[in-house]
Every structure is written in structure tokens, then in C-alpha cells.
Scaffold this motif. Sequence first.
Motif, mmCIF file in Angstrom:
data_model
loop_
_atom_site.group_PDB
_atom_site.id
_atom_site.type_symbol
_atom_site.label_atom_id
_atom_site.label_comp_id
_atom_site.label_asym_id
_atom_site.label_seq_id
_atom_site.Cartn_x
_atom_site.Cartn_y
_atom_site.Cartn_z
ATOM 1 N N ASP A 58 -11.585 11.869 -17.783
ATOM 2 C CA ASP A 58 -11.991 10.676 -17.726
ATOM 3 C C ASP A 58 -11.394 9.690 -16.841
ATOM 4 O OD1 ASP A 58 -13.531 8.546 -19.082
ATOM 5 O OD2 ASP A 58 -12.432 8.277 -20.771
ATOM 6 N N LEU A 59 -11.866 8.623 -16.822
ATOM 7 C CA LEU A 59 -11.040 7.376 -15.975
ATOM 8 C C LEU A 59 -10.105 6.905 -16.814
ATOM 9 C CD1 LEU A 59 -14.134 5.052 -14.528
ATOM 10 C CD2 LEU A 59 -13.051 7.266 -13.676
ATOM 11 N N PRO A 60 -9.010 6.871 -15.954
ATOM 12 C CA PRO A 60 -7.601 6.308 -16.738
ATOM 13 C C PRO A 60 -7.747 5.158 -17.036
ATOM 14 C CG PRO A 60 -7.208 6.557 -14.222
ATOM 15 C CD PRO A 60 -8.666 7.125 -14.747
ATOM 16 N N GLU B 148 0.780 -1.250 0.062
ATOM 17 C CA GLU B 148 -0.096 0.154 -0.037
ATOM 18 C C GLU B 148 0.745 1.157 0.095
ATOM 19 O OE1 GLU B 148 -2.633 2.106 3.441
ATOM 20 O OE2 GLU B 148 -3.444 0.297 2.645
ATOM 21 N N ILE B 149 0.410 2.331 -0.564
ATOM 22 C CA ILE B 149 1.285 3.386 -0.976
ATOM 23 C C ILE B 149 0.406 4.631 -0.866
ATOM 24 C CG2 ILE B 149 1.375 3.532 -3.483
ATOM 25 C CD1 ILE B 149 4.032 4.959 -3.122
ATOM 26 N N ASP B 150 0.463 5.589 -0.017
ATOM 27 C CA ASP B 150 -0.345 6.812 -0.021
ATOM 28 C C ASP B 150 0.415 7.860 -0.604
ATOM 29 O OD1 ASP B 150 -2.089 8.953 0.349
ATOM 30 O OD2 ASP B 150 -2.661 8.272 2.343
ATOM 31 N N LEU B 151 0.001 8.478 -1.836
ATOM 32 C CA LEU B 151 0.548 9.814 -2.546
ATOM 33 C C LEU B 151 -0.235 10.935 -2.504
ATOM 34 C CD1 LEU B 151 2.682 7.812 -5.025
ATOM 35 C CD2 LEU B 151 3.802 9.330 -3.345
ATOM 36 N N SER B 152 -1.312 10.725 -1.786
ATOM 37 C CA SER B 152 -2.418 11.904 -1.927
ATOM 38 C C SER B 152 -1.735 13.351 -1.575
ATOM 39 C CB SER B 152 -3.646 11.623 -1.228
ATOM 40 O OG SER B 152 -3.190 11.159 0.275
ATOM 41 N N SER B 153 -2.669 14.327 -1.812
ATOM 42 C CA SER B 153 -2.218 15.561 -1.536
ATOM 43 C C SER B 153 -0.818 16.032 -1.838
ATOM 44 C CB SER B 153 -2.597 15.938 -0.115
ATOM 45 O OG SER B 153 -3.796 15.596 0.218
ATOM 46 N N ASN B 154 -0.307 15.787 -3.103
ATOM 47 C CA ASN B 154 0.747 16.254 -3.522
ATOM 48 C C ASN B 154 0.663 17.088 -4.818
ATOM 49 O OD1 ASN B 154 3.435 15.284 -1.952
ATOM 50 N ND2 ASN B 154 2.025 13.521 -1.770
ATOM 51 N N GLY B 155 1.862 17.208 -5.437
ATOM 52 C CA GLY B 155 1.696 18.007 -6.802
ATOM 53 C C GLY B 155 2.014 17.189 -8.016
ATOM 54 N N LEU B 156 1.650 15.991 -7.938
ATOM 55 C CA LEU B 156 2.223 15.080 -9.072
ATOM 56 C C LEU B 156 1.308 15.261 -10.099
ATOM 57 C CD1 LEU B 156 2.779 11.714 -7.321
ATOM 58 C CD2 LEU B 156 4.423 13.072 -8.236
ATOM 59 N N THR B 157 1.691 15.331 -11.547
ATOM 60 C CA THR B 157 0.913 15.524 -12.858
ATOM 61 C C THR B 157 0.602 14.146 -13.262
ATOM 62 O OG1 THR B 157 3.169 15.976 -13.843
ATOM 63 C CG2 THR B 157 1.674 18.061 -12.964
ATOM 64 N N THR B 158 1.314 12.965 -13.074
ATOM 65 C CA THR B 158 1.272 11.721 -13.520
ATOM 66 C C THR B 158 1.274 10.811 -12.539
ATOM 67 O OG1 THR B 158 1.735 10.374 -15.181
ATOM 68 C CG2 THR B 158 3.614 11.337 -14.324
ATOM 69 N N THR C 43 -4.864 16.429 -14.274
ATOM 70 C CA THR C 43 -5.542 16.803 -15.238
ATOM 71 C C THR C 43 -5.492 16.287 -16.689
ATOM 72 O OG1 THR C 43 -5.742 18.795 -13.901
ATOM 73 C CG2 THR C 43 -6.458 18.812 -16.209
ATOM 74 N N SER C 44 -4.127 16.044 -17.172
ATOM 75 C CA SER C 44 -3.896 15.595 -18.443
ATOM 76 C C SER C 44 -3.052 14.228 -18.362
ATOM 77 C CB SER C 44 -3.179 16.516 -19.262
ATOM 78 O OG SER C 44 -1.954 16.855 -18.557
ATOM 79 N N LEU C 45 -3.766 13.320 -17.772
ATOM 80 C CA LEU C 45 -3.119 12.062 -17.318
ATOM 81 C C LEU C 45 -2.767 11.354 -18.742
ATOM 82 C CD1 LEU C 45 -2.125 10.543 -14.881
ATOM 83 C CD2 LEU C 45 -4.216 9.239 -15.096
ATOM 84 N N ASN C 46 -1.354 10.985 -18.641
ATOM 85 C CA ASN C 46 -0.608 10.278 -19.954
ATOM 86 C C ASN C 46 -0.224 9.065 -19.520
ATOM 87 O OD1 ASN C 46 0.255 9.413 -22.637
ATOM 88 N ND2 ASN C 46 1.745 11.078 -22.864
ATOM 89 N N LEU C 47 -0.830 8.053 -19.988
ATOM 90 C CA LEU C 47 -0.408 6.402 -19.694
ATOM 91 C C LEU C 47 -0.294 5.643 -20.823
ATOM 92 C CD1 LEU C 47 -2.906 5.772 -16.766
ATOM 93 C CD2 LEU C 47 -0.602 6.810 -16.471
#
Length: 342
Positions: A168-170, A109-119, A141-145
Motif C-alpha cells: 500500500d502507499l505509505p 534532495e537525497i538519493d538513497l535508492s538501490s540499498n538494503g533499507l527496510t524503513t 516491504t513492511s514499512l512501519n511509520l
Amino acid sequence: MELHWQLLTFIVCLQSLRSAGFILQEERKCTYGRIEKLLRIRCYDLDLKEVPQNLKTSVEVLDLSHNRIRKLKSGSFQKYTDIKFLMLYDNMILSVEVGTFEPLTSLQEIDLSSNGLTTIPLELFQLPRLRNLYIDSNELTSLNLQALEKPVRAPLEYLNIANCELQDLPNLGILPKLWQLNASMNPLRDFKIDSLANLCHLQVIDLTKSQLSQCGCQQVTNHLMMLGASPKFVPVCMEALDIRECPLPYNRTIHSATFASCQTTVELAETRSFWLFGAGCFGGVCFVLLVVIFCVVHCRRKRAQRRLRNVQRRKPFVISPKNAINNRQPEDEPLHCDIARK
């Protein structure tokens, strides 16, 4: 009133002296403890700017939340390969170097919430034991996977992507074990029902405070009902639309080839687990039988060796020559025995 101003002046002076270094602040350190027999290190709210490298390498639960970490480097967790639970929420993380999470093969489990990640760091989806991923309240916002390797290796069961301004959902490909998805507080203006075909085990989806269209709302609700899942966290459809206005594309969800492939993946995993369990049981029985046979053979060998040693200790007897003279001794006369001497 005068006392109030004197007290305020004293506090200001005290803070000035402390900031100037004349008064040493109490040094705060990471604390060690146990949680359900797991070694936990808590470095909460210590104004850390990077992952500390002087912790016990056997740490299994690491809490680095509420700090000032801006960047995660490729060597940040290289020493801590036993981590199972990692908390990094409420930092200032803007970037993650490639290979940062690669050593964490035990991470669940990893919690990366409330940061400034863009991907989302793509290597997270290849960790073999990652079940829960919290990455809500980031700038996705503009998730690129597009570079995501599919199928995803991580056995994800819970995914939180709430409050990320997603349209949209990733598309993460088939996630056969994912049973709960939180995508609330996202606009989801480009939502397409087809994306749910990848989630054949879905039981709960949270779409509250999203901007789903009435048709999208109706389609998701019907899809969940067909799955036997709960539409509790789906926005209430204000009106029932005619099927001509809002078709129910089951051929693109539960009747699609993608959904069937997802179910096949689940069945194969269950079959593999069953055979692994059976093989484990068979191997265990064989091992026990081998131990029993070894013990029996060993005991028999020990007894045989003990008998041989007892026989070797006995003094041999020989018939006395007196008994062989003319063979004429009376019948009631006892035989004479000589003890052989060594």
C-alpha cells in the motif's frame, strides 16, 4: 594459441602481484568541482566503507554513490551541514542511526535508492528544506511509520518509492506540496483510494507495473481527472465497472475533511508567503527612506558645520574711535575701520 595462453598467464600473475601488494594500485581520490556555483565533491565508485571525514566542510553537493557503505552513523554528516544535494544510491546501506541526517538542515534532495533499507529514516521528513526524496529499490516491504511525527515538516514535492514491494502507499500524513509520486513496480494489493486525500496538489502519479485491481485502477483514474491531473502513468483499466461494483468515493477523497485540510494548508502557506513578501517590500522601502533621510540630515549638518567654521575663520572688524569724535566728520569723508588684532 600459445601467445594467447602466455598473455593470460601474464595477466593472472600481474593481478596476483597487485593483490599481494608488490605492485601499488593507483590511489583514487574524491574529486572537487563546481556545479552551478555549488561546491561539489564526487567520491563515486571508490570502494568506500564509510563516509569520509577529511572532505571540505563547505561541500554543498556530495556524491557517495556506488560504494560499499553498509551503515550510516550519527556523526557521518555532522561536519557537512551545508550539503544541499546528497547522493547515496547503489551502496549496501542496511541501517541508519538516529540523528544521522538531523544536522543537514540545508538538504534539498537525497538519493538513497538501490540499498538494503527496510524503513525510511523518519528524521528525513522533518528536514525543513527537503523537496526531493529518492528511496526506490529498497526492502520497504513492511514499512512501519507509526512513530512518524505529523504533520511532516519537510516540503516534499517529489517522492520515489518504486520497486520496494509495497502493499500500500505509505501514510505520511498531509503533503500539501507533493505534486509527483512514483510508486511503480509495487504490488499495492492493499491499495485504498483514501490515501490520495492527503495529496491535494498531486499532478502525476506513476503506478505502472503495479497489481492494482480493476476497481482501484478506475478509482485512481477518476480521482486524477477530477483533480485535472494526468492519468498517463496509471494502468489502463481494461473494462469500465458499474458504480455499484466500484463506487467512486469522492466523499473519501476530494470531498473529504482531509482533502479540505490539505487545501487549507496550501492556502495558509500561500497567504503567509504573500504577507512575508509584502512585509519584506515594506521593510525595504522603509529602509531606503531612512537612508535618504539620514543622508539629507547628514548633508545639512555638514553644510552648517562648514558655515560655522568659515565664520570662525573671519577677522572681526571694529569701528575706529576717529569716527566717534564729536560725530562731526564731513559726510563725504570715508569711515575709518580698525582691524582687531589677536
